[in-house]
Design a protein around this motif. Structure first.
Motif, PDB file in Angstrom:
ATOM      1  N   LEU A 102       0.811  -1.220   0.000  1.00  0.00           N
ATOM      2  CA  LEU A 102       0.000   0.000   0.000  1.00  0.00           C
ATOM      3  C   LEU A 102       0.843   1.268   0.000  1.00  0.00           C
ATOM      4  O   LEU A 102       0.405   2.305  -0.500  1.00  0.00           O
ATOM      5  N   PHE A 103       2.034   1.182   0.596  1.00  0.00           N
ATOM      6  CA  PHE A 103       2.877   2.368   0.789  1.00  0.00           C
ATOM      7  C   PHE A 103       4.306   2.101   0.311  1.00  0.00           C
ATOM      8  O   PHE A 103       4.751   0.965   0.283  1.00  0.00           O
ATOM      9  N   SER A 104       4.972   3.183  -0.006  1.00  0.00           N
ATOM     10  CA  SER A 104       6.402   3.164  -0.286  1.00  0.00           C
ATOM     11  C   SER A 104       7.045   4.181   0.638  1.00  0.00           C
ATOM     12  O   SER A 104       6.576   5.319   0.738  1.00  0.00           O
ATOM     13  N   THR A 105       8.102   3.782   1.335  1.00  0.00           N
ATOM     14  CA  THR A 105       8.812   4.702   2.212  1.00  0.00           C
ATOM     15  C   THR A 105      10.305   4.585   1.929  1.00  0.00           C
ATOM     16  O   THR A 105      10.812   3.504   1.657  1.00  0.00           O
ATOM     17  N   LEU A 106      10.982   5.725   1.962  1.00  0.00           N
ATOM     18  CA  LEU A 106      12.394   5.716   1.630  1.00  0.00           C
ATOM     19  C   LEU A 106      13.140   6.790   2.400  1.00  0.00           C
ATOM     20  O   LEU A 106      12.548   7.725   2.920  1.00  0.00           O
ATOM     21  N   SER A 107      14.435   6.610   2.459  1.00  0.00           N
ATOM     22  CA  SER A 107      15.321   7.590   3.055  1.00  0.00           C
ATOM     23  C   SER A 107      15.860   8.444   1.916  1.00  0.00           C
ATOM     24  O   SER A 107      16.516   7.932   1.013  1.00  0.00           O
ATOM     25  N   ALA A 108      15.548   9.735   1.934  1.00  0.00           N
ATOM     26  CA  ALA A 108      15.919  10.629   0.835  1.00  0.00           C
ATOM     27  C   ALA A 108      16.985  11.615   1.281  1.00  0.00           C
ATOM     28  O   ALA A 108      16.850  12.250   2.329  1.00  0.00           O
ATOM     29  N   GLU A 109      18.024  11.734   0.473  1.00  0.00           N
ATOM     30  CA  GLU A 109      18.993  12.790   0.722  1.00  0.00           C
ATOM     31  C   GLU A 109      18.284  14.127   0.535  1.00  0.00           C
ATOM     32  O   GLU A 109      17.446  14.276  -0.352  1.00  0.00           O
ATOM     33  N   LYS A 110      18.608  15.082   1.382  1.00  0.00           N
ATOM     34  CA  LYS A 110      17.950  16.403   1.312  1.00  0.00           C
ATOM     35  C   LYS A 110      18.076  17.019  -0.078  1.00  0.00           C
ATOM     36  O   LYS A 110      17.179  17.727  -0.525  1.00  0.00           O
ATOM     37  N   THR A 111      19.157  16.743  -0.773  1.00  0.00           N
ATOM     38  CA  THR A 111      19.350  17.308  -2.109  1.00  0.00           C
ATOM     39  C   THR A 111      18.384  16.727  -3.140  1.00  0.00           C
ATOM     40  O   THR A 111      18.247  17.278  -4.228  1.00  0.00           O
ATOM     41  N   ASP A 131      24.863   7.704   6.845  1.00  0.00           N
ATOM     42  CA  ASP A 131      26.136   7.547   6.132  1.00  0.00           C
ATOM     43  C   ASP A 131      26.795   8.899   5.861  1.00  0.00           C
ATOM     44  O   ASP A 131      27.403   9.120   4.810  1.00  0.00           O
ATOM     45  N   GLY A 132      26.637   9.842   6.800  1.00  0.00           N
ATOM     46  CA  GLY A 132      27.262  11.149   6.687  1.00  0.00           C
ATOM     47  C   GLY A 132      26.497  12.156   5.837  1.00  0.00           C
ATOM     48  O   GLY A 132      26.965  13.274   5.640  1.00  0.00           O
ATOM     49  N   LEU A 133      25.322  11.775   5.319  1.00  0.00           N
ATOM     50  CA  LEU A 133      24.526  12.666   4.481  1.00  0.00           C
ATOM     51  C   LEU A 133      23.231  13.046   5.194  1.00  0.00           C
ATOM     52  O   LEU A 133      22.609  12.216   5.863  1.00  0.00           O
ATOM     53  N   LEU A 134      22.801  14.298   5.030  1.00  0.00           N
ATOM     54  CA  LEU A 134      21.561  14.775   5.636  1.00  0.00           C
ATOM     55  C   LEU A 134      20.375  14.199   4.871  1.00  0.00           C
ATOM     56  O   LEU A 134      20.260  14.376   3.649  1.00  0.00           O
ATOM     57  N   CYS A 135      19.491  13.492   5.579  1.00  0.00           N
ATOM     58  CA  CYS A 135      18.374  12.792   4.956  1.00  0.00           C
ATOM     59  C   CYS A 135      17.079  13.041   5.718  1.00  0.00           C
ATOM     60  O   CYS A 135      17.091  13.531   6.849  1.00  0.00           O
ATOM     61  N   VAL A 136      15.966  12.668   5.090  1.00  0.00           N
ATOM     62  CA  VAL A 136      14.659  12.608   5.724  1.00  0.00           C
ATOM     63  C   VAL A 136      13.959  11.352   5.227  1.00  0.00           C
ATOM     64  O   VAL A 136      14.254  10.869   4.127  1.00  0.00           O
ATOM     65  N   GLU A 137      13.030  10.843   6.023  1.00  0.00           N
ATOM     66  CA  GLU A 137      12.190   9.755   5.563  1.00  0.00           C
ATOM     67  C   GLU A 137      11.047  10.364   4.772  1.00  0.00           C
ATOM     68  O   GLU A 137      10.492  11.391   5.162  1.00  0.00           O
ATOM     69  N   MET A 138      10.708   9.719   3.653  1.00  0.00           N
ATOM     70  CA  MET A 138       9.576  10.164   2.841  1.00  0.00           C
ATOM     71  C   MET A 138       8.656   8.976   2.613  1.00  0.00           C
ATOM     72  O   MET A 138       9.105   7.823   2.605  1.00  0.00           O
ATOM     73  N   ILE A 139       7.364   9.258   2.433  1.00  0.00           N
ATOM     74  CA  ILE A 139       6.372   8.199   2.264  1.00  0.00           C
ATOM     75  C   ILE A 139       5.385   8.574   1.169  1.00  0.00           C
ATOM     76  O   ILE A 139       5.158   9.759   0.899  1.00  0.00           O
ATOM     77  N   LYS A 140       4.812   7.545   0.552  1.00  0.00           N
ATOM     78  CA  LYS A 140       3.819   7.736  -0.503  1.00  0.00           C
ATOM     79  C   LYS A 140       2.835   6.582  -0.453  1.00  0.00           C
ATOM     80  O   LYS A 140       3.233   5.423  -0.274  1.00  0.00           O
ATOM     81  N   LYS A 141       1.555   6.882  -0.620  1.00  0.00           N
ATOM     82  CA  LYS A 141       0.552   5.836  -0.799  1.00  0.00           C
ATOM     83  C   LYS A 141       0.613   5.435  -2.260  1.00  0.00           C
ATOM     84  O   LYS A 141       0.438   6.273  -3.144  1.00  0.00           O
ATOM     85  N   ILE A 142       0.895   4.152  -2.528  1.00  0.00           N
ATOM     86  CA  ILE A 142       1.058   3.719  -3.912  1.00  0.00           C
ATOM     87  C   ILE A 142      -0.154   2.986  -4.463  1.00  0.00           C
ATOM     88  O   ILE A 142      -0.383   3.004  -5.661  1.00  0.00           O
ATOM     89  N   ARG A 143      -0.943   2.351  -3.622  1.00  0.00           N
ATOM     90  CA  ARG A 143      -2.144   1.681  -4.119  1.00  0.00           C
ATOM     91  C   ARG A 143      -3.289   2.668  -4.076  1.00  0.00           C
ATOM     92  O   ARG A 143      -3.510   3.339  -3.077  1.00  0.00           O
ATOM     93  N   GLY A 144      -3.992   2.772  -5.203  1.00  0.00           N
ATOM     94  CA  GLY A 144      -5.100   3.714  -5.285  1.00  0.00           C
ATOM     95  C   GLY A 144      -4.656   5.100  -5.692  1.00  0.00           C
ATOM     96  O   GLY A 144      -5.447   6.024  -5.762  1.00  0.00           O
ATOM     97  N   TRP A 145      -3.359   5.245  -5.987  1.00  0.00           N
ATOM     98  CA  TRP A 145      -2.824   6.556  -6.388  1.00  0.00           C
ATOM     99  C   TRP A 145      -2.870   6.676  -7.894  1.00  0.00           C
ATOM    100  O   TRP A 145      -2.725   5.705  -8.618  1.00  0.00           O
ATOM    101  N   ASP A 146      -3.073   7.878  -8.400  1.00  0.00           N
ATOM    102  CA  ASP A 146      -3.080   8.145  -9.833  1.00  0.00           C
ATOM    103  C   ASP A 146      -1.686   7.900 -10.396  1.00  0.00           C
ATOM    104  O   ASP A 146      -0.737   8.580 -10.022  1.00  0.00           O
ATOM    105  N   ARG A 147      -1.533   6.946 -11.301  1.00  0.00           N
ATOM    106  CA  ARG A 147      -0.225   6.572 -11.846  1.00  0.00           C
ATOM    107  C   ARG A 147       0.240   7.506 -12.964  1.00  0.00           C
ATOM    108  O   ARG A 147       1.292   7.315 -13.544  1.00  0.00           O
ATOM    109  N   SER A 148      -0.517   8.524 -13.297  1.00  0.00           N
ATOM    110  CA  SER A 148      -0.159   9.403 -14.421  1.00  0.00           C
ATOM    111  C   SER A 148       0.727  10.562 -14.003  1.00  0.00           C
ATOM    112  O   SER A 148       0.631  11.632 -14.550  1.00  0.00           O
ATOM    113  N   VAL A 149       1.600  10.307 -13.030  1.00  0.00           N
ATOM    114  CA  VAL A 149       2.487  11.367 -12.527  1.00  0.00           C
ATOM    115  C   VAL A 149       3.381  11.852 -13.641  1.00  0.00           C
ATOM    116  O   VAL A 149       3.883  11.097 -14.429  1.00  0.00           O
TER     117      VAL A 149
END
Length: 149
Positions: A102-111, A131-149
């Motif tokens: 249902l969801f996708s979550t990842l660790s994203a570099e701030k850049t 790993d020495g880089l500034l990051c944030v966790e990000m999340i997205k609902k993938i099921r039921g989401w419009d795939r035409s991004v």
């Protein structure tokens, strides 16, 4: 260009070489931090190839029964800005939806925040060092989401 998904030794080697070039050599992440206990023989990877050259990769792993956790996502420097990363991440999400996530979550570099925000991920944590880089966790609902991004 073509994309392959799997865990064959040759395929994992291609993903590892690209990760070494991008994360270790280009970004300066320590070798022992980049390659971890999640890099097992049965771990699946998506790799985009141009002939036999790996140009993009992402590690496919589940976080929990509802959440996929894309990881170790990179594109070879000279191929960035061409939409290859976006296509690869969307392919991973489509595969995850087919497998019931249902969801996708990842660790994203701030850049990379604007890249992920353009794909409808949103920040779900405070900033942290990974790993020495500034990051944030990000999340997205993938099921039921419009795939035409």
């Amino acid at each position: 260009m073509h994309t392959h998904f799997g865990n064959e030794v040759w395929h994992q080697a291609a993903a590892f070489i690209l990760r070494y070039e991008v994360f270790v050599l280009e970004q300066g992440i320590a070798l022992q931090d980049e390659f971890d206990e999640l890099d097992t023989n049965d771990r699946n990877y998506f790799v985009v190839y141009e002939n036999s050259l790996a140009i993009a990769t992402i590690r496919y792993q589940k976080k929990d029964e509802q959440t996929i956790q894309p990881d170790r996502f990179c594109v070879r420097k000279e191929y960035r800005g061409q939409g290859i990363g976006k296509q690869l991440l969307l392919l991973l999400e489509e595969t995850a939806v087919k497998e019931g996530y249902l969801f996708s979550t990842l660790s994203a570099e701030k850049t990379a925040l604007t890249f992920y925000e353009a794909l409808n991920y949103y920040v779900n944590s405070e900033e942290y060092l990974e790993d020495g880089l500034l990051c944030v966790e990000m999340i997205k609902k993938i099921r039921g989401w419009d795939r035409s991004v």
